[in-house]
Design an enzyme around this catalytic site. Structure first.
Site, PDB file in Angstrom:
ATOM      1  N   SER A 159      30.532  42.630  42.378  1.00 29.21           N
ATOM      2  CA  SER A 159      31.194  42.532  43.682  1.00 29.21           C
ATOM      3  C   SER A 159      32.495  43.319  43.568  1.00 29.21           C
ATOM      4  O   SER A 159      33.301  43.052  42.668  1.00 29.21           O
ATOM      5  CB  SER A 159      31.467  41.062  44.004  1.00 29.21           C
ATOM      6  OG  SER A 159      31.975  40.943  45.312  1.00 29.21           O
ATOM      7  N   GLU A 160      32.706  44.299  44.461  1.00 28.72           N
ATOM      8  CA  GLU A 160      33.761  45.283  44.186  1.00 28.72           C
ATOM      9  C   GLU A 160      35.185  44.762  44.272  1.00 28.72           C
ATOM     10  O   GLU A 160      36.120  45.455  43.914  1.00 28.72           O
ATOM     11  CB  GLU A 160      33.584  46.539  45.048  1.00 28.72           C
ATOM     12  CG  GLU A 160      33.742  46.345  46.533  1.00 28.72           C
ATOM     13  CD  GLU A 160      32.392  46.346  47.235  1.00 28.72           C
ATOM     14  OE1 GLU A 160      31.395  45.935  46.611  1.00 28.72           O
ATOM     15  OE2 GLU A 160      32.347  46.746  48.415  1.00 28.72           O
ATOM     16  N   ASN A 161      35.354  43.512  44.734  1.00 30.48           N
ATOM     17  CA  ASN A 161      36.701  42.939  44.683  1.00 30.48           C
ATOM     18  C   ASN A 161      37.066  42.474  43.275  1.00 30.48           C
ATOM     19  O   ASN A 161      38.176  41.989  43.054  1.00 30.48           O
ATOM     20  CB  ASN A 161      36.845  41.788  45.678  1.00 30.48           C
ATOM     21  CG  ASN A 161      35.828  40.694  45.463  1.00 30.48           C
ATOM     22  OD1 ASN A 161      34.652  40.968  45.244  1.00 30.48           O
ATOM     23  ND2 ASN A 161      36.262  39.454  45.509  1.00 30.48           N
TER      24      ASN A 161
END
Lengths: 218, 256
Positions: free
Chosen positions: A46-48
């Site tokens: 998840s790119e966060n």
């Protein structure tokens, strides 16, 4: 019959391999997590800043400090790691993610993708989509084959502003699974009960139809 | 925006506040006594970098203090711009933001209204490029090449170059007059640890402020935190304050 959203997710999930690190975009791509084949292990990125995203939390597990890129509360699975946005995009831009699945408005025969803005409508931003398509080698785009008016989304040339140029090689629509090679779509599989003629009529970009186009099975 | 590099030599904290201890290690004691002191020196027209992803890990009390100060004409660099009534959204409501540099915005009606009326300038920047701009800014690197955005609107007007047969665009780094950061725990020296995905942009932001202000849930004495587990070393931190946080959840999702 055109594939349902769940069937599209199921079909994409067959491309998962044991040991893959995978980034799933918002929408149909997110559903892929529900169809990970038995006996294989994948880690969702998840790119966060989360590698090893788990299922949604129970009411008692909810933690405001643990969310996914869609800003939903999530959990971290066993073996997960958490890091900064810089580290997260180093993974993405450095080509370390094995498979990226994302939605789009349009793709074209050159492998261009348009997924982030429609002129005249409010533009919210590209988020991480431009980084994902530029950094990944192995991308599957999921989208409907044509709009409600029958207008093809598989084009000779994207009409909307691009998210990335020349980066898409595989597309799964509700009608077909196609690959992009040498300036053409190649029809690889068709949805159950969908005729080659229908796919041909709804594909505006150059389409190569092999002699045999197997039907997907579910 | 301040270019990285030469200015770095002039990096002098304007104010470090009253050392709450009065001990002999006051030189490294970054604690300040109030939110007023935490943001002293912030004036109209400055550039503020803010950590956070959505509403997760945002420096909510420092944002509230900027609102109380009423400074205007700010350039704000942050992945998102809060929601109506919370986070950076409160600065929009007070018309304190002139320009927003972000990757994804518009979760708030007020943002949309100001954008369409031309009151607010927005520079949409790919998320990884935004993170890297601040990382590079903090590391004294003025610009870098990236494949992200090549062949799109983002690459238009930017220098491009080919390496190994692939095309890249030149992106300039970002630094700010102030960086506002939300951590979990910190010691007096300003060594910071973040919690879960509330980390996000915060470590990059912390490196790229001329004055970096960190608010945390708990301040502990030096020696309490494992030096090897520190995410942001105190060298980047100028001012430190402990606050209490609402931690609003943007999308509450549960499994049954």
């Amino acid at each position: 019959m055109a594939l349902t959203r769940e069937q599209m997710a199921q079909r994409v999930a067959r491309e998962l391999r044991d040991g893959y690190y995978v980034n799933l975009g918002i929408g149909i791509p997110t559903l892929v997590a529900n169809y990970i084949p038995d006996g294989i292990e994948v880690m969702l990125q998840s790119e966060n800043g989360l590698l090893g995203m788990g299922p949604f939390p129970t009411e008692s597990e909810i933690d405001a400090d643990l969310i996914n890129a869609g800003k939903q509360t999530v959990t971290a699975r066993k073996g997960a790691s958490i890091f900064s946005s810089v580290e997260s995009f180093a993974m993405i831009r450095g080509g370390h993610v094995d498979l990226t699945v994302l939605g789009a408005f349009e793709v074209d025969v050159h492998g261009n993708i348009a997924s982030w803005m429609v002129p005249g409508k409010l533009v919210k931003g590209m988020g991480g989509a431009m980084d994902l398509v530029a950094g990944a080698d192995n991308i599957i785009v999921t989208m409907t084959h044509a709009g409600k008016a029958g207008d093809s989304k598989l084009l000779p040339e994207c009409s909307l502003p691009l998210t990335g140029a020349g980066c898409i090689k595989r597309v799964l629509t509700d009608l077909a699974y196609l690959e992009i090679e040498n300036g053409a779509f190649i029809l690889k599989e068709r949805a159950p009960g969908v005729s080659v003629d229908e796919i041909v009529s709804k594909t505006a970009g150059k389409l190569i139809v092999p002699d045999e186009v197997p039907e997907m099975r579910f | 925006m301040r270019p990285a590099g030469p200015n770095w030599a002039m990096r002098v904290p304007i104010f470090r506040g009253q050392q709450a201890t009065g001990s002999s290690m006051a030189g490294f004691d970054k604690r300040v006594g109030s939110y007023e002191q935490a943001l002293e020196g912030l004036t109209d027209g400055m550039t503020v970098l803010a950590g956070g992803f959505g509403l997760c890990g945002i420096p909510e009390n420092l944002i509230a203090q900027i609102r109380r100060m009423g400074v205007t004409g700010l350039t704000v660099v942050s992945n998102n711009c809060g929601v109506d009534g919370f986070g950076l959204g409160v600065l929009l409501e007070q018309r304190q933001i002139k320009k927003m540099i972000a990757s994804y915005v518009g979760e708030n009606a007020e943002f949309e209204r100001q954008l369409l009326s031309g009151e607010l300038e927005v520079v949409l920047t790919p998320q990884g490029t935004l993170a890297e701009k601040m990382r590079a800014g903090g590391a004294g690197i003025p610009a870098f090449y990236t494949a992200t955005g090549y062949g799109t609107q983002i690459g238009e007007g930017k220098e491009s170059r080919s390496f190994g047969g692939r095309h890249y665009i030149l992106e300039e780094s970002i630094t700010g007059d102030f960086a506002i950061v939300k951590g979990w725990k910190a010691d007096w020296y300003g060594n910071v640890i973040y919690r879960h995905t509330a980390q996000n942009f915060n470590p990059a932001v912390a490196t790229a402020g001329r004055i970096t202000v960190v608010e945390v849930e708990e301040i502990v004495p030096p020696g309490t935190l494992d030096p090897a587990q520190i995410h942001t070393p105190g060298i980047y931190v100028d001012r430190l304050i402990q606050g209490s946080f609402e931690k609003r959840i943007e999308k509450r999702t549960v499994r049954s």
